[in-house]
Scaffold this motif. Structure first.
Motif, PDB file in Angstrom:
ATOM      1  N   GLN A 122     -50.497   3.460  20.168  1.00  0.00           N
ATOM      2  CA  GLN A 122     -49.694   2.875  19.101  1.00  0.00           C
ATOM      3  C   GLN A 122     -48.311   2.518  19.638  1.00  0.00           C
ATOM      4  O   GLN A 122     -47.312   3.001  19.148  1.00  0.00           O
ATOM      5  CB  GLN A 122     -49.568   3.871  17.941  1.00  0.00           C
ATOM      6  CG  GLN A 122     -50.877   4.287  17.344  1.00  0.00           C
ATOM      7  CD  GLN A 122     -51.564   3.161  16.605  1.00  0.00           C
ATOM      8  OE1 GLN A 122     -50.908   2.259  16.100  1.00  0.00           O
ATOM      9  NE2 GLN A 122     -52.871   3.194  16.555  1.00  0.00           N
TER      10      GLN A 122
ATOM     11  N   HIS B 134     -47.235  -0.740  20.093  1.00  0.00           N
ATOM     12  CA  HIS B 134     -46.837  -2.112  19.785  1.00  0.00           C
ATOM     13  C   HIS B 134     -45.549  -2.090  18.973  1.00  0.00           C
ATOM     14  O   HIS B 134     -45.443  -1.390  17.978  1.00  0.00           O
ATOM     15  CB  HIS B 134     -47.926  -2.828  18.994  1.00  0.00           C
ATOM     16  CG  HIS B 134     -47.550  -4.201  18.593  1.00  0.00           C
ATOM     17  ND1 HIS B 134     -47.466  -5.233  19.488  1.00  0.00           N
ATOM     18  CD2 HIS B 134     -47.199  -4.723  17.404  1.00  0.00           C
ATOM     19  CE1 HIS B 134     -47.087  -6.329  18.849  1.00  0.00           C
ATOM     20  NE2 HIS B 134     -46.912  -6.038  17.578  1.00  0.00           N
ATOM     21  N   SER B 135     -44.568  -2.807  19.411  1.00  0.00           N
ATOM     22  CA  SER B 135     -43.301  -2.850  18.677  1.00  0.00           C
ATOM     23  C   SER B 135     -42.659  -4.212  18.883  1.00  0.00           C
ATOM     24  O   SER B 135     -42.966  -4.935  19.827  1.00  0.00           O
ATOM     25  CB  SER B 135     -42.362  -1.750  19.165  1.00  0.00           C
ATOM     26  OG  SER B 135     -42.025  -1.967  20.516  1.00  0.00           O
TER      27      SER B 135
ATOM     28  N   PRO C 281     -39.050  -5.640   3.175  1.00  0.00           N
ATOM     29  CA  PRO C 281     -40.489  -5.554   2.914  1.00  0.00           C
ATOM     30  C   PRO C 281     -40.771  -4.550   1.807  1.00  0.00           C
ATOM     31  O   PRO C 281     -40.022  -3.591   1.617  1.00  0.00           O
ATOM     32  CB  PRO C 281     -41.062  -5.095   4.248  1.00  0.00           C
ATOM     33  CG  PRO C 281     -39.953  -4.330   4.883  1.00  0.00           C
ATOM     34  CD  PRO C 281     -38.676  -4.971   4.411  1.00  0.00           C
TER      35      PRO C 281
ATOM     36  N   ARG D  84     -48.582  -4.293   4.134  1.00  0.00           N
ATOM     37  CA  ARG D  84     -49.299  -3.915   5.357  1.00  0.00           C
ATOM     38  C   ARG D  84     -48.395  -4.085   6.564  1.00  0.00           C
ATOM     39  O   ARG D  84     -47.602  -5.015   6.647  1.00  0.00           O
ATOM     40  CB  ARG D  84     -50.542  -4.782   5.522  1.00  0.00           C
ATOM     41  CG  ARG D  84     -51.574  -4.510   4.421  1.00  0.00           C
ATOM     42  CD  ARG D  84     -52.887  -5.104   4.747  1.00  0.00           C
ATOM     43  NE  ARG D  84     -53.346  -4.580   6.018  1.00  0.00           N
ATOM     44  CZ  ARG D  84     -54.266  -5.163   6.768  1.00  0.00           C
ATOM     45  NH1 ARG D  84     -54.821  -6.258   6.372  1.00  0.00           N
ATOM     46  NH2 ARG D  84     -54.642  -4.630   7.909  1.00  0.00           N
ATOM     47  N   TYR D  85     -48.548  -3.187   7.512  1.00  0.00           N
ATOM     48  CA  TYR D  85     -47.728  -3.218   8.720  1.00  0.00           C
ATOM     49  C   TYR D  85     -47.922  -4.523   9.476  1.00  0.00           C
ATOM     50  O   TYR D  85     -46.964  -5.083  10.009  1.00  0.00           O
ATOM     51  CB  TYR D  85     -48.076  -2.024   9.617  1.00  0.00           C
ATOM     52  CG  TYR D  85     -47.359  -2.045  10.930  1.00  0.00           C
ATOM     53  CD1 TYR D  85     -46.034  -1.650  11.018  1.00  0.00           C
ATOM     54  CD2 TYR D  85     -47.990  -2.492  12.090  1.00  0.00           C
ATOM     55  CE1 TYR D  85     -45.357  -1.686  12.216  1.00  0.00           C
ATOM     56  CE2 TYR D  85     -47.316  -2.531  13.286  1.00  0.00           C
ATOM     57  CZ  TYR D  85     -46.005  -2.122  13.349  1.00  0.00           C
ATOM     58  OH  TYR D  85     -45.338  -2.171  14.541  1.00  0.00           O
ATOM     59  N   LEU D  86     -49.139  -5.029   9.527  1.00  0.00           N
ATOM     60  CA  LEU D  86     -49.425  -6.251  10.273  1.00  0.00           C
ATOM     61  C   LEU D  86     -48.646  -7.432   9.704  1.00  0.00           C
ATOM     62  O   LEU D  86     -48.066  -8.222  10.455  1.00  0.00           O
ATOM     63  CB  LEU D  86     -50.924  -6.542  10.257  1.00  0.00           C
ATOM     64  CG  LEU D  86     -51.364  -7.786  11.010  1.00  0.00           C
ATOM     65  CD1 LEU D  86     -51.048  -7.646  12.491  1.00  0.00           C
ATOM     66  CD2 LEU D  86     -52.843  -8.029  10.811  1.00  0.00           C
TER      67      LEU D  86
ATOM     68  N   VAL E 180     -45.826  -7.355   7.937  1.00  0.00           N
ATOM     69  CA  VAL E 180     -44.397  -7.150   8.209  1.00  0.00           C
ATOM     70  C   VAL E 180     -44.100  -7.418   9.679  1.00  0.00           C
ATOM     71  O   VAL E 180     -43.103  -8.054  10.028  1.00  0.00           O
ATOM     72  CB  VAL E 180     -43.982  -5.715   7.813  1.00  0.00           C
ATOM     73  CG1 VAL E 180     -42.550  -5.427   8.222  1.00  0.00           C
ATOM     74  CG2 VAL E 180     -44.157  -5.503   6.321  1.00  0.00           C
ATOM     75  N   ASP E 181     -44.986  -6.975  10.558  1.00  0.00           N
ATOM     76  CA  ASP E 181     -44.799  -7.182  11.997  1.00  0.00           C
ATOM     77  C   ASP E 181     -44.824  -8.664  12.353  1.00  0.00           C
ATOM     78  O   ASP E 181     -44.035  -9.122  13.179  1.00  0.00           O
ATOM     79  CB  ASP E 181     -45.878  -6.422  12.760  1.00  0.00           C
ATOM     80  CG  ASP E 181     -45.702  -6.527  14.258  1.00  0.00           C
ATOM     81  OD1 ASP E 181     -44.565  -6.304  14.730  1.00  0.00           O
ATOM     82  OD2 ASP E 181     -46.686  -6.839  14.961  1.00  0.00           O
ATOM     83  N   GLU E 182     -45.702  -9.429  11.731  1.00  0.00           N
ATOM     84  CA  GLU E 182     -45.767 -10.871  12.007  1.00  0.00           C
ATOM     85  C   GLU E 182     -44.484 -11.569  11.567  1.00  0.00           C
ATOM     86  O   GLU E 182     -43.966 -12.440  12.272  1.00  0.00           O
ATOM     87  CB  GLU E 182     -46.978 -11.487  11.301  1.00  0.00           C
ATOM     88  CG  GLU E 182     -48.308 -11.107  11.921  1.00  0.00           C
ATOM     89  CD  GLU E 182     -49.488 -11.582  11.105  1.00  0.00           C
ATOM     90  OE1 GLU E 182     -49.300 -11.961   9.930  1.00  0.00           O
ATOM     91  OE2 GLU E 182     -50.612 -11.554  11.649  1.00  0.00           O
TER      92      GLU E 182
ATOM     93  N   ASN F 239     -33.577  -0.029   1.995  1.00  0.00           N
ATOM     94  CA  ASN F 239     -34.074   1.213   2.574  1.00  0.00           C
ATOM     95  C   ASN F 239     -33.426   2.446   1.961  1.00  0.00           C
ATOM     96  O   ASN F 239     -33.912   3.548   2.145  1.00  0.00           O
ATOM     97  CB  ASN F 239     -33.851   1.225   4.089  1.00  0.00           C
ATOM     98  CG  ASN F 239     -34.728   0.211   4.794  1.00  0.00           C
ATOM     99  OD1 ASN F 239     -35.776  -0.151   4.280  1.00  0.00           O
ATOM    100  ND2 ASN F 239     -34.300  -0.244   5.946  1.00  0.00           N
TER     101      ASN F 239
ATOM    102  N   TYR G  33     -35.492   4.902  -0.005  1.00  0.00           N
ATOM    103  CA  TYR G  33     -36.378   5.841   0.686  1.00  0.00           C
ATOM    104  C   TYR G  33     -35.597   7.002   1.305  1.00  0.00           C
ATOM    105  O   TYR G  33     -36.136   7.780   2.056  1.00  0.00           O
ATOM    106  CB  TYR G  33     -37.159   5.118   1.788  1.00  0.00           C
ATOM    107  CG  TYR G  33     -37.929   3.928   1.286  1.00  0.00           C
ATOM    108  CD1 TYR G  33     -38.933   4.082   0.341  1.00  0.00           C
ATOM    109  CD2 TYR G  33     -37.633   2.649   1.716  1.00  0.00           C
ATOM    110  CE1 TYR G  33     -39.635   2.990  -0.139  1.00  0.00           C
ATOM    111  CE2 TYR G  33     -38.321   1.554   1.240  1.00  0.00           C
ATOM    112  CZ  TYR G  33     -39.317   1.730   0.316  1.00  0.00           C
ATOM    113  OH  TYR G  33     -40.001   0.650  -0.158  1.00  0.00           O
TER     114      TYR G  33
END
Length: 145
Positions: free
Chosen positions: A43, A45-46, A110, A115-117, A119-121, A139, A142
């Motif tokens: 994991q 990927h960043s 976001p 989904r992370y994908l 947001v990542d795109e 943020n 949270y």
């Protein structure tokens, strides 16, 4: 292999070893640990984004008042200032902001259920466009779990 012990009457008796040999158990556990480590998905990927390092102080001039807000909904819908857009339109808007004389601030927010994908795109598109004034907003909600 048996252990020979002398009995109280002087005769030798064949007595089995009383301790368990743990060396094979340790070997098996190490092999299983290595197999477990190799099968874990990586994991790493960043998307690297350069965030401002110095806080804005009252002595510094305030940023340009024009701000654009990009959001990603829980359904994966990308929103530019509240209007739904696709990734191609988002890239065109980002390119248009780069051509402005003063780059406006881009606020990214976001949804928590996005989904992370997705947001990542969007973050990758922002990074590729060359945006330097990027802020993550929303943020603070949270901060307390």
């Amino acid at each position: 292999m048996a252990l020979r012990l002398a009995t109280p009457n002087g005769r030798d008796a064949d007595v089995p070893m009383g301790e368990m040999n743990t060396t094979p158990l340790i070997d098996v556990m190490l092999v299983l640990l290595i197999m477990f480590i190799l099968t874990i998905p990586i994991q790493t990927h960043s998307v690297g984004i350069d965030l401002p390092q110095t806080p804005v102080t009252p002595q510094q001039p305030m940023p340009d008042p024009v701000k654009n807000k990009v959001g990603v909904d829980a359904d994966g819908v990308i929103r530019w200032n509240g209007a739904a857009v696709d990734r191609l339109t988002l890239r065109q808007y980002l390119a248009a902001t780069q051509r402005m004389p003063v780059e406006p601030e881009l606020q990214f927010q976001p949804d928590a259920a996005a989904r992370y994908l997705a947001v990542d795109e969007v973050l990758a598109d922002i990074k590729r466009s060359g945006v330097t004034k990027l802020g993550f907003v929303g943020n603070e909600r949270y901060g307390n779990f």
